[in-house]
Design an enzyme around this catalytic site. Structure first.
Site, PDB file in Angstrom:
ATOM      1  N   ALA A 121       0.864  -1.197   0.000  1.00 29.81           N
ATOM      2  CA  ALA A 121       0.000   0.000   0.000  1.00 29.81           C
ATOM      3  C   ALA A 121       0.895   1.240   0.000  1.00 29.81           C
ATOM      4  CB  ALA A 121      -0.947  -0.005   1.200  1.00 29.81           C
TER       5      ALA A 121
ATOM      6  N   HIS B 142       6.887   5.806   1.739  1.00 25.14           N
ATOM      7  CA  HIS B 142       7.715   4.632   1.431  1.00 25.14           C
ATOM      8  C   HIS B 142       8.737   4.975   0.337  1.00 25.14           C
ATOM      9  CE1 HIS B 142       3.771   2.803   2.757  1.00 25.14           C
ATOM     10  NE2 HIS B 142       4.601   2.194   3.569  1.00 25.14           N
TER      11      HIS B 142
ATOM     12  N   GLN C  73       2.403  -9.467  13.293  1.00 26.20           N
ATOM     13  CA  GLN C  73       2.359  -8.188  14.003  1.00 26.20           C
ATOM     14  C   GLN C  73       0.948  -7.629  14.143  1.00 26.20           C
ATOM     15  OE1 GLN C  73       5.007  -6.320  10.991  1.00 26.20           O
ATOM     16  NE2 GLN C  73       3.769  -4.482  11.296  1.00 26.20           N
TER      17      GLN C  73
ATOM     18  N   GLY D 236      11.066   4.458   8.630  1.00 28.33           N
ATOM     19  CA  GLY D 236      10.479   5.801   8.728  1.00 28.33           C
ATOM     20  C   GLY D 236      10.353   6.260  10.170  1.00 28.33           C
TER      21      GLY D 236
ATOM     22  N   SER E 143       0.096   7.877   5.527  1.00 27.47           N
ATOM     23  CA  SER E 143      -0.073   6.537   6.090  1.00 27.47           C
ATOM     24  C   SER E 143      -1.067   5.769   5.233  1.00 27.47           C
ATOM     25  CB  SER E 143      -0.606   6.647   7.522  1.00 27.47           C
ATOM     26  OG  SER E 143      -1.085   5.389   7.950  1.00 27.47           O
ATOM     27  N   SER E 144      -0.846   4.467   5.133  1.00 27.77           N
ATOM     28  CA  SER E 144      -1.802   3.653   4.370  1.00 27.77           C
ATOM     29  C   SER E 144      -3.183   3.664   5.041  1.00 27.77           C
ATOM     30  CB  SER E 144      -1.282   2.224   4.237  1.00 27.77           C
ATOM     31  OG  SER E 144      -0.889   1.746   5.494  1.00 27.77           O
ATOM     32  N   ARG E 145      -3.226   4.047   6.320  1.00 24.34           N
ATOM     33  CA  ARG E 145      -4.523   4.089   7.011  1.00 24.34           C
ATOM     34  C   ARG E 145      -5.346   5.329   6.653  1.00 24.34           C
ATOM     35  NH1 ARG E 145      -2.187   2.906  13.025  1.00 24.34           N
ATOM     36  NH2 ARG E 145      -2.024   0.660  12.879  1.00 24.34           N
TER      37      ARG E 145
HETATM   38  P1  AMP Z   1       4.461   0.096   6.592  1.00 24.93           P
HETATM   39  O1  AMP Z   1       4.331  -0.437   5.195  1.00 24.93           O
HETATM   40  O2  AMP Z   1       3.352   0.976   7.006  1.00 24.93           O
HETATM   41  O3  AMP Z   1       4.816  -0.968   7.584  1.00 24.93           O
HETATM   42  O4  AMP Z   1       5.712   1.073   6.546  1.00 24.93           O
HETATM   43  C1  AMP Z   1       6.933   0.656   5.988  1.00 24.93           C
HETATM   44  C2  AMP Z   1       7.992   1.676   6.319  1.00 24.93           C
HETATM   45  O5  AMP Z   1       7.601   2.938   5.783  1.00 24.93           O
HETATM   46  C3  AMP Z   1       8.174   1.880   7.828  1.00 24.93           C
HETATM   47  O6  AMP Z   1       9.556   2.038   8.095  1.00 24.93           O
HETATM   48  C4  AMP Z   1       7.415   3.150   8.071  1.00 24.93           C
HETATM   49  O7  AMP Z   1       7.880   3.868   9.193  1.00 24.93           O
HETATM   50  C5  AMP Z   1       7.696   3.908   6.792  1.00 24.93           C
HETATM   51  N1  AMP Z   1       6.709   4.978   6.582  1.00 24.93           N
HETATM   52  C6  AMP Z   1       5.356   4.855   6.598  1.00 24.93           C
HETATM   53  N2  AMP Z   1       4.789   6.075   6.433  1.00 24.93           N
HETATM   54  C7  AMP Z   1       5.795   6.968   6.334  1.00 24.93           C
HETATM   55  C8  AMP Z   1       5.869   8.389   6.172  1.00 24.93           C
HETATM   56  N3  AMP Z   1       4.762   9.139   6.088  1.00 24.93           N
HETATM   57  N4  AMP Z   1       7.079   8.969   6.109  1.00 24.93           N
HETATM   58  C9  AMP Z   1       8.223   8.230   6.209  1.00 24.93           C
HETATM   59  N5  AMP Z   1       8.226   6.888   6.367  1.00 24.93           N
HETATM   60  C10 AMP Z   1       7.039   6.270   6.425  1.00 24.93           C
END
Ligand code: AMP
Length: 274
Positions: free
Chosen positions: A30, A35, A59, A145, A183-185
């Site tokens: 997503a 990312h 998780q 991130g 955020s994907s949310r």
């Molecule tokens: P996720 O796919 O949500 O598990 O995120 C994968 C990586 O992307 C993690 O290291 C998150 O912290 C990072 N990430 C998600 N959203 C952001 C953002 N807005 N800015 C920077 N890094 C992000």
């Protein structure tokens, strides 16, 4: 961009990079510009870049809807390629957790509070999958991130404690124009909630500016502002940036962490004090 779905394909892809250093960006798909910023940071470091996409069942808690997690592999691959990624690593659940696997990684310290307390088992799942990804991909650098500040500290603690041969690189949070952390949310917010969501970073920024002079009352004011705007605050805390322990007054390296809900959507954010 190479795409690997099996360990054999991953090994072959890795071998094709020769002696170049390798950066890894672990994700759950997503993908958005946040990312992509991680991939771009890895590209800027000069070596080859791998990104993993794996929605990690370990998780998610029993009350958290794994099946609701957004998945769009085709769009994700386009975004990775755009950002300059060399290899997409797309393991399935049986590759990540083969039959008979019996090892998990439990981090205490920075994993105990905040998200760790709200989501029992969450960081066990994160640490376990990240350790497995490190074993599979064997990166020199891994990019995470700052949006998930506690996660960065938990992974950094694990790497230090287990002497894993990888360097953790934190990347600043990417935000929308109104300040909301990508955020994907965010896609689950209604249009009204999406407008309101920007109150969270605004309130955090104000609290971080006021904390050095005013101390904890600045945090109380922030909580009130969030509740008045319609958020349900799960936590809003002044913490040491590395240990995640609660602080009673700001000091160099302190951070404000927040988790707050708007309707069914739980938003996370954090900022440096001062
Ligand atoms: P996720 O796919 O949500 O598990 O995120 C994968 C990586 O992307 C993690 O290291 C998150 O912290 C990072 N990430 C998600 N959203 C952001 C953002 N807005 N800015 C920077 N890094 C992000």
């Amino acid at each position: 961009m190479l795409v690997a779905r099996t360990l054999d394909e991953l090994r072959a892809a890795r071998a094709s990079f020769g002696g170049r250093t390798l950066g890894l960006v672990p994700t759950m798909g997503a993908l958005h510009a946040g990312h992509q910023a991680l991939v771009q940071a890895a590209v800027a470091a000069g070596g080859a870049v791998a990104a993993s996409i794996f929605v990690n069942p370990l998780q998610f808690g029993p009350n958290e809807d794994l099946s609701r997690y957004p998945r769009d592999e085709a769009a994700d691959l386009v975004k990775l390629q755009e950002a300059g990624c060399d290899l997409a690593w797309l393991p399935d659940v049986a590759t990540m957790y083969p039959p008979g696997n019996a090892t998990t990684v439990e981090v205490a310290g920075p994993a105990l509070h905040w998200e760790g307390a709200q989501r029992p088992g969450h960081f066990r799942g994160v640490a376990t999958v990240v350790a497995r990804l490190f074993g599979q991909v064997r990166p020199d650098h891994a990019y995470f991130g700052e949006k998930d500040w506690q996660q960065v500290q938990v992974v950094a603690r694990m790497v230090t404690d287990l002497l894993l041969p990888v360097q953790v690189v934190p990347v600043p949070t990417v935000r929308d124009d109104d300040g909301l952390a990508l955020s994907s949310r965010n896609r689950f917010l209604s249009p009204e909630e999406r407008l309101l969501a920007a109150v969270l970073p605004t309130v955090l920024r104000t609290a971080c500016a006021r904390l050095p002079a005013e101390g904890l009352p600045a945090l109380d004011a922030a909580r009130q502002a969030l509740e008045q705007a319609g958020f349900t605050v799960d936590y809003l805390a002044l913490v040491d940036a590395a240990s995640l322990e609660t602080l009673t007054e700001p000091r160099p390296g302190s951070r404000v962490l927040a988790a707050a809900r708007l309707g069914t959507v739980r938003l996370l954010d954090n900022m440096a004090v001062g």
